[in-house]
Scaffold this motif. Structure first.
Motif, PDB file in Angstrom:
ATOM      1  N   LEU A  18       0.762  -1.204  -0.031  1.00  0.00           N
ATOM      2  CA  LEU A  18      -0.059   0.039  -0.079  1.00  0.00           C
ATOM      3  C   LEU A  18       0.928   1.312  -0.154  1.00  0.00           C
ATOM      4  O   LEU A  18       1.981   1.049   0.545  1.00  0.00           O
ATOM      5  CB  LEU A  18      -1.009   0.059   1.198  1.00  0.00           C
ATOM      6  N   GLN A  19       0.213   2.322  -0.418  1.00  0.00           N
ATOM      7  CA  GLN A  19       1.215   3.694  -0.200  1.00  0.00           C
ATOM      8  C   GLN A  19       0.284   4.603   0.053  1.00  0.00           C
ATOM      9  O   GLN A  19      -0.892   4.813  -0.184  1.00  0.00           O
ATOM     10  CB  GLN A  19       1.583   4.228  -1.890  1.00  0.00           C
ATOM     11  N   VAL A  20       0.949   5.635   1.121  1.00  0.00           N
ATOM     12  CA  VAL A  20       0.123   6.606   1.817  1.00  0.00           C
ATOM     13  C   VAL A  20      -0.106   7.809   1.009  1.00  0.00           C
ATOM     14  O   VAL A  20       0.581   8.232   0.019  1.00  0.00           O
ATOM     15  CB  VAL A  20       1.027   6.983   2.676  1.00  0.00           C
ATOM     16  N   GLY A  32      -3.349   8.829   9.359  1.00  0.00           N
ATOM     17  CA  GLY A  32      -4.478   8.909  10.561  1.00  0.00           C
ATOM     18  C   GLY A  32      -4.933   7.616  10.670  1.00  0.00           C
ATOM     19  O   GLY A  32      -4.742   6.459  10.030  1.00  0.00           O
ATOM     20  N   ASN A  33      -5.108   7.509  12.002  1.00  0.00           N
ATOM     21  CA  ASN A  33      -5.595   6.124  12.741  1.00  0.00           C
ATOM     22  C   ASN A  33      -6.912   5.654  12.066  1.00  0.00           C
ATOM     23  O   ASN A  33      -6.884   4.238  11.892  1.00  0.00           O
ATOM     24  CB  ASN A  33      -5.680   6.460  14.143  1.00  0.00           C
ATOM     25  N   ASP A  34      -7.588   6.290  11.635  1.00  0.00           N
ATOM     26  CA  ASP A  34      -8.789   5.623  11.093  1.00  0.00           C
ATOM     27  C   ASP A  34      -8.581   5.076   9.634  1.00  0.00           C
ATOM     28  O   ASP A  34      -9.204   4.033   9.260  1.00  0.00           O
ATOM     29  CB  ASP A  34     -10.000   7.043  10.684  1.00  0.00           C
ATOM     30  N   GLN A  35      -7.540   5.500   8.933  1.00  0.00           N
ATOM     31  CA  GLN A  35      -6.914   5.020   7.837  1.00  0.00           C
ATOM     32  C   GLN A  35      -6.240   3.714   7.732  1.00  0.00           C
ATOM     33  O   GLN A  35      -6.443   2.984   7.009  1.00  0.00           O
ATOM     34  CB  GLN A  35      -6.211   6.139   6.836  1.00  0.00           C
ATOM     35  N   HIS A  41      -8.859  -3.282   6.284  1.00  0.00           N
ATOM     36  CA  HIS A  41     -10.170  -3.596   5.246  1.00  0.00           C
ATOM     37  C   HIS A  41      -9.871  -3.937   3.975  1.00  0.00           C
ATOM     38  O   HIS A  41     -10.029  -5.032   3.267  1.00  0.00           O
ATOM     39  CB  HIS A  41     -11.160  -2.531   5.591  1.00  0.00           C
ATOM     40  N   GLU A  42      -8.988  -2.857   3.237  1.00  0.00           N
ATOM     41  CA  GLU A  42      -8.414  -3.253   2.073  1.00  0.00           C
ATOM     42  C   GLU A  42      -7.761  -4.568   1.699  1.00  0.00           C
ATOM     43  O   GLU A  42      -8.015  -5.302   0.768  1.00  0.00           O
ATOM     44  CB  GLU A  42      -7.642  -2.069   1.634  1.00  0.00           C
ATOM     45  N   GLY A  43      -6.854  -4.741   2.887  1.00  0.00           N
ATOM     46  CA  GLY A  43      -6.071  -6.188   2.840  1.00  0.00           C
ATOM     47  C   GLY A  43      -6.913  -7.428   2.894  1.00  0.00           C
ATOM     48  O   GLY A  43      -6.734  -8.184   2.071  1.00  0.00           O
ATOM     49  N   LEU A  84       1.482  -4.763   4.152  1.00  0.00           N
ATOM     50  CA  LEU A  84       0.286  -5.211   5.177  1.00  0.00           C
ATOM     51  C   LEU A  84       0.468  -6.833   5.179  1.00  0.00           C
ATOM     52  O   LEU A  84       0.254  -7.186   3.944  1.00  0.00           O
ATOM     53  CB  LEU A  84      -1.044  -4.637   4.764  1.00  0.00           C
ATOM     54  N   THR A  85       0.631  -7.234   6.271  1.00  0.00           N
ATOM     55  CA  THR A  85       0.583  -8.661   6.315  1.00  0.00           C
ATOM     56  C   THR A  85      -0.505  -9.222   7.232  1.00  0.00           C
ATOM     57  O   THR A  85      -0.923  -8.606   8.071  1.00  0.00           O
ATOM     58  CB  THR A  85       1.747  -9.297   7.178  1.00  0.00           C
ATOM     59  N   LEU A  86      -1.195 -10.101   6.652  1.00  0.00           N
ATOM     60  CA  LEU A  86      -2.375 -10.687   7.329  1.00  0.00           C
ATOM     61  C   LEU A  86      -2.229 -12.267   7.874  1.00  0.00           C
ATOM     62  O   LEU A  86      -1.450 -12.943   7.017  1.00  0.00           O
ATOM     63  CB  LEU A  86      -3.686 -10.784   6.511  1.00  0.00           C
ATOM     64  N   GLY A  87      -2.713 -12.490   8.697  1.00  0.00           N
ATOM     65  CA  GLY A  87      -2.555 -13.926   9.757  1.00  0.00           C
ATOM     66  C   GLY A  87      -4.154 -14.388  10.079  1.00  0.00           C
ATOM     67  O   GLY A  87      -4.861 -13.365  10.234  1.00  0.00           O
TER      68      GLY A  87
END
Length: 140
Positions: A18-20, A32-35, A41-43, A84-87
């Protein structure tokens, strides 16, 4: 009040870059913390799409978020490249927890750790549902 501590050790299920963006910045001129929750969610959506699934259909039911926790560890800035890594943890018959680790690609510094506690949900009948076996196989 105790701070949230999320265990950063997990088996990788999915990884994306992802890129800011400008729209992701807050008045402090950092991510931002909300982002960060939006990045999680995107991941999650990209991971599901990799398996030809969506949050509305994981093989017979949808997903609903029951709770979330985020541990903010560092700032991220405009145009930084993040990973972003998901587990997954605590897989049950109808619920599971997705773990997220957001890092700065170049330095590998952790920006945030997070968890979303997810449940399978029958949106047509507005009630919880058991996870389809095909989806459980992806989770485990």
């Amino acid at each position: 009040m105790p701070l949230i501590k999320i265990n950063p050790q997990f088996d990788e299920l999915f990884r994306c870059s992802l890129q800011v963006r400008v729209a992701d910045l807050n008045y402090g001129n950092h991510l931002g913390n909300d982002q960060i929750l939006s990045y999680f969610h995107e991941g999650r959506v990209l991971w599901l799409n990799q398996h030809s699934l969506s949050e509305k259909d994981v093989g017979g039911c949808g997903l609903i978020m029951a709770a979330t926790s985020i541990e903010y560890l560092a700032q991220a800035y405009l145009h930084q490249h993040l990973e972003l890594t998901l587990g997954v943890r605590a897989v049950g018959k109808a619920r599971f927890t997705i773990i997220y680790k957001l890092t700065e690609q170049q330095t590998e510094h952790t920006i945030a750790l997070g968890e979303t506690h997810m449940g399978c949900f029958d949106y047509q009948n507005q009630k919880p549902a058991l996870a389809p076996q095909s989806f459980l196989a992806i989770l485990t």
